[in-house]
Scaffold this motif. Structure first.
Motif, mmCIF file in Angstrom:
data_model
loop_
_atom_site.group_PDB
_atom_site.id
_atom_site.type_symbol
_atom_site.label_atom_id
_atom_site.label_comp_id
_atom_site.label_asym_id
_atom_site.label_seq_id
_atom_site.Cartn_x
_atom_site.Cartn_y
_atom_site.Cartn_z
ATOM 1 N N LYS A 40 -9.400 4.588 -7.239
ATOM 2 C CA LYS A 40 -9.329 4.409 -5.790
ATOM 3 C C LYS A 40 -10.557 4.958 -5.077
ATOM 4 O O LYS A 40 -11.003 4.410 -4.069
ATOM 5 C CB LYS A 40 -8.081 5.141 -5.285
ATOM 6 C CG LYS A 40 -7.266 4.352 -4.297
ATOM 7 C CD LYS A 40 -5.974 5.086 -4.003
ATOM 8 C CE LYS A 40 -5.176 4.388 -2.935
ATOM 9 N NZ LYS A 40 -3.896 5.058 -2.675
ATOM 10 N N THR A 76 -2.484 10.637 0.227
ATOM 11 C CA THR A 76 -1.120 10.283 0.654
ATOM 12 C C THR A 76 -0.196 11.425 0.215
ATOM 13 O O THR A 76 -0.660 12.445 -0.278
ATOM 14 C CB THR A 76 -0.642 8.975 -0.019
ATOM 15 O OG1 THR A 76 -0.730 9.138 -1.437
ATOM 16 C CG2 THR A 76 -1.476 7.779 0.409
ATOM 17 N N GLY A 108 4.233 -2.916 5.118
ATOM 18 C CA GLY A 108 3.163 -1.980 4.746
ATOM 19 C C GLY A 108 2.473 -2.381 3.444
ATOM 20 O O GLY A 108 2.551 -3.533 3.011
ATOM 21 N N ASN A 109 1.804 -1.397 2.818
ATOM 22 C CA ASN A 109 1.023 -1.657 1.604
ATOM 23 C C ASN A 109 1.865 -2.187 0.460
ATOM 24 O O ASN A 109 1.488 -3.137 -0.217
ATOM 25 C CB ASN A 109 0.325 -0.373 1.138
ATOM 26 C CG ASN A 109 -0.749 0.060 2.113
ATOM 27 O OD1 ASN A 109 -1.260 -0.762 2.877
ATOM 28 N ND2 ASN A 109 -1.084 1.331 2.107
ATOM 29 N N HIS A 143 2.963 -5.764 1.009
ATOM 30 C CA HIS A 143 1.799 -6.631 0.781
ATOM 31 C C HIS A 143 1.595 -6.922 -0.716
ATOM 32 O O HIS A 143 1.469 -8.074 -1.134
ATOM 33 C CB HIS A 143 0.579 -5.913 1.379
ATOM 34 C CG HIS A 143 -0.737 -6.518 1.042
ATOM 35 N ND1 HIS A 143 -1.272 -7.571 1.742
ATOM 36 C CD2 HIS A 143 -1.639 -6.207 0.073
ATOM 37 C CE1 HIS A 143 -2.450 -7.893 1.226
ATOM 38 N NE2 HIS A 143 -2.697 -7.081 0.220
ATOM 39 N N HIS A 144 1.592 -5.852 -1.527
ATOM 40 C CA HIS A 144 1.350 -6.030 -2.965
ATOM 41 C C HIS A 144 2.528 -6.735 -3.651
ATOM 42 O O HIS A 144 2.342 -7.503 -4.589
ATOM 43 C CB HIS A 144 1.065 -4.680 -3.629
ATOM 44 C CG HIS A 144 -0.317 -4.174 -3.335
ATOM 45 N ND1 HIS A 144 -1.428 -4.609 -4.027
ATOM 46 C CD2 HIS A 144 -0.778 -3.311 -2.407
ATOM 47 C CE1 HIS A 144 -2.512 -4.015 -3.540
ATOM 48 N NE2 HIS A 144 -2.141 -3.216 -2.556
ATOM 49 N N THR A 149 0.362 3.999 -6.680
ATOM 50 C CA THR A 149 -0.122 4.190 -5.313
ATOM 51 C C THR A 149 -0.741 2.880 -4.833
ATOM 52 O O THR A 149 -1.499 2.242 -5.566
ATOM 53 C CB THR A 149 -1.132 5.369 -5.244
ATOM 54 O OG1 THR A 149 -1.704 5.403 -3.940
ATOM 55 C CG2 THR A 149 -2.236 5.254 -6.272
ATOM 56 N N PHE A 150 -0.369 2.455 -3.643
ATOM 57 C CA PHE A 150 -0.828 1.160 -3.138
ATOM 58 C C PHE A 150 -1.655 1.337 -1.860
ATOM 59 O O PHE A 150 -1.254 2.088 -0.970
ATOM 60 C CB PHE A 150 0.365 0.262 -2.812
ATOM 61 C CG PHE A 150 1.226 -0.040 -3.998
ATOM 62 C CD1 PHE A 150 0.877 -1.059 -4.881
ATOM 63 C CD2 PHE A 150 2.380 0.693 -4.257
ATOM 64 C CE1 PHE A 150 1.660 -1.345 -5.990
ATOM 65 C CE2 PHE A 150 3.168 0.421 -5.366
ATOM 66 C CZ PHE A 150 2.812 -0.604 -6.228
ATOM 67 N N SER A 151 -2.777 0.664 -1.797
ATOM 68 C CA SER A 151 -3.492 0.611 -0.520
ATOM 69 C C SER A 151 -3.985 -0.811 -0.365
ATOM 70 O O SER A 151 -4.193 -1.518 -1.345
ATOM 71 C CB SER A 151 -4.637 1.610 -0.501
ATOM 72 O OG SER A 151 -5.568 1.279 -1.487
ATOM 73 N N LYS A 152 -4.164 -1.241 0.866
ATOM 74 C CA LYS A 152 -4.506 -2.657 1.075
ATOM 75 C C LYS A 152 -5.858 -2.998 0.456
ATOM 76 O O LYS A 152 -6.068 -4.091 -0.014
ATOM 77 C CB LYS A 152 -4.474 -3.002 2.575
ATOM 78 C CG LYS A 152 -3.032 -3.162 3.056
ATOM 79 C CD LYS A 152 -2.861 -4.164 4.184
ATOM 80 C CE LYS A 152 -1.389 -4.505 4.403
ATOM 81 N NZ LYS A 152 -0.755 -3.799 5.512
ATOM 82 N N LYS A 153 -6.770 -2.005 0.431
ATOM 83 C CA LYS A 153 -8.134 -2.288 -0.030
ATOM 84 C C LYS A 153 -8.261 -2.513 -1.539
ATOM 85 O O LYS A 153 -9.234 -3.078 -1.996
ATOM 86 C CB LYS A 153 -9.065 -1.131 0.369
ATOM 87 C CG LYS A 153 -9.519 -1.177 1.825
ATOM 88 C CD LYS A 153 -10.679 -0.212 2.052
ATOM 89 C CE LYS A 153 -10.930 0.009 3.529
ATOM 90 N NZ LYS A 153 -11.954 1.034 3.778
ATOM 91 N N THR A 154 -7.310 -1.978 -2.312
ATOM 92 C CA THR A 154 -7.481 -2.090 -3.766
ATOM 93 C C THR A 154 -6.443 -3.019 -4.384
ATOM 94 O O THR A 154 -5.284 -3.037 -3.990
ATOM 95 C CB THR A 154 -7.399 -0.706 -4.444
ATOM 96 O OG1 THR A 154 -6.316 0.026 -3.865
ATOM 97 C CG2 THR A 154 -8.675 0.079 -4.250
#
Lengths: 254, 254
Positions: A201, A212, B10-11, B14-15, B110-115
């Motif tokens: 990340k 987070t 949320g993230n 999305h995923h 762990t999820f984030s929109k960018k990855t």
């Protein structure tokens, strides 16, 4: 052609030899045991010079011995006219004997025999007493890695400290995670994708942005219930200390 | 065909949508805002049934809302006959209303929109009140991931705790590393290969075997000089606490 001799036969020595064997314009003349006691023991290869057998010496001696052995092993090289560099993050350049041409060649990476490392990606932190030796060291380093940077003894000590946080301490957190899984008869491999993703990340996000978790969102209920689940007092301390530090970071910055 | 409706945008939502769109035998019926106030607001798509328009409902509602919203949002689904699952690591299954068919679908990642995340590799921890729902949930999970495991509320809480150590706390150590670099005008990217390698190493070695560093080898001189370099009292505490814990681990085990 830059010729090097490598002192020491541990993990770094192993990876360095592998990497040099793939690079151009650089070769290993000799690998010398770290248990060497005198310069005479070095069986420098011989070459013919106008019909006379002469010993061949390298341009650079690279000491890959452990931190506490650097002072004693480097003593042996006191009379050489070649550049002698050590590879430690925390040992000052000046701990090498004052009589010699000295420098530091610190690869900022963790090496173990079982895992392959792409040396081209390893940051090489170099330092030397004079410009000529720095130039030679840079030439060597750039043949091995795309990531060469000049770093002073003072900065290197702090970089090494940062490495302890992100490598040694992080690995210990993995160990705590593994113990918690073991206590629950759950396979540690469950945590593996998370561990790898957490590391990857930071290629796209700064750690400050990537943070987070309960401490980040000041979720005191979850923090409290986690503290109750932890029985071991050391783990409790670590949990509490790190949570406090995260809360402080974001309380301050956001 | 398993039909799901996802609550939350949320993230994770999305995923999850991305992953479902690639999977076979599963489809998203609807994405519902987490700000929903009553079941009537759900604009379930209609279908023709013998000439009559009927609302179409999913097999499973997946709540991707934040931990503290689970109780209130799930209240809205109290009258549905469909399975309702939340996706939290730390919230008990029983925090869902007692009237409903309930379960948990916890992706340990762990999820984030960018990855981008390869959902196939994400461990999915599932739990349900009865075998039939567990079967349905497993069917769903196995269409999305190769790594599905049944985990009770009690074990999940501890797994989530382990995740806090290896993800949230690790990321905070990265942040400390980044701050140290910044103080020295050194780029944080210098630490990136080390961070990634530290994480990848545990694929081949257990964290217990992979441990290195001053605390591991009981190198008190380096520990002392690191403590002197650290000015911030929180960082000093973290350094000292983690070093103590490492020394204890190896003093005990070796």
């Amino acid at each position: 052609m830059i010729k090097v001799s490598i002192v020491g036969t541990g993990n770094l020595s192993h990876h360095l030899i592998q990497s040099i064997s793939k690079a151009e314009g650089i070769g290993v003349l000799e690998v010398i045991s770290s248990r060497i006691r005198s310069f005479k023991e070095i069986l420098a290869p011989t070459r013919q010079d106008h019909g006379v057998q002469k010993h061949e010496f390298p341009d650079i001696y690279i000491l890959t011995v452990s931190d506490d052995a650097i002072a004693s092993v480097s003593e042996i090289f006191k009379k050489t006219k070649r550049l002698v560099v050590h590879t430690s993050g925390s040992v000052p350049m000046d701990s090498l004997p004052k009589e010699i041409r000295k420098g530091v060649f610190y690869p900022l990476q963790t090496f173990s025999k079982k895992t392959k490392v792409d040396f081209k990606e390893v940051p090489l932190c170099i330092e030397a007493e004079n410009n000529e030796d720095l130039h030679l060291l840079r030439k060597l380093a750039e043949k091995l890695s795309n990531n060469v940077i000049e770093v002073s003894t003072e900065k290197r000590a702090r970089l090494h400290l940062a490495a302890v946080f992100v490598n040694n301490f992080t690995n210990h957190l993995y160990e705590i995670g593994a113990e918690i899984c073991k206590d629950q008869d759950l396979p540690f491999s469950l945590l593996e994708p998370l561990i790898v993703e957490t590391a990857n990340k930071i290629k796209n996000l700064s750690p400050l942005e990537a943070q987070t978790g309960p401490a980040r969102r000041n979720d005191l209920a979850t923090i409290r219930s986690h503290m109750e689940l932890l029985e071991d007092s050391d783990r409790k301390e670590i949990y509490s200390q790190l949570s406090k530090s995260i809360r402080k970071t974001y309380g301050k910055k956001l």
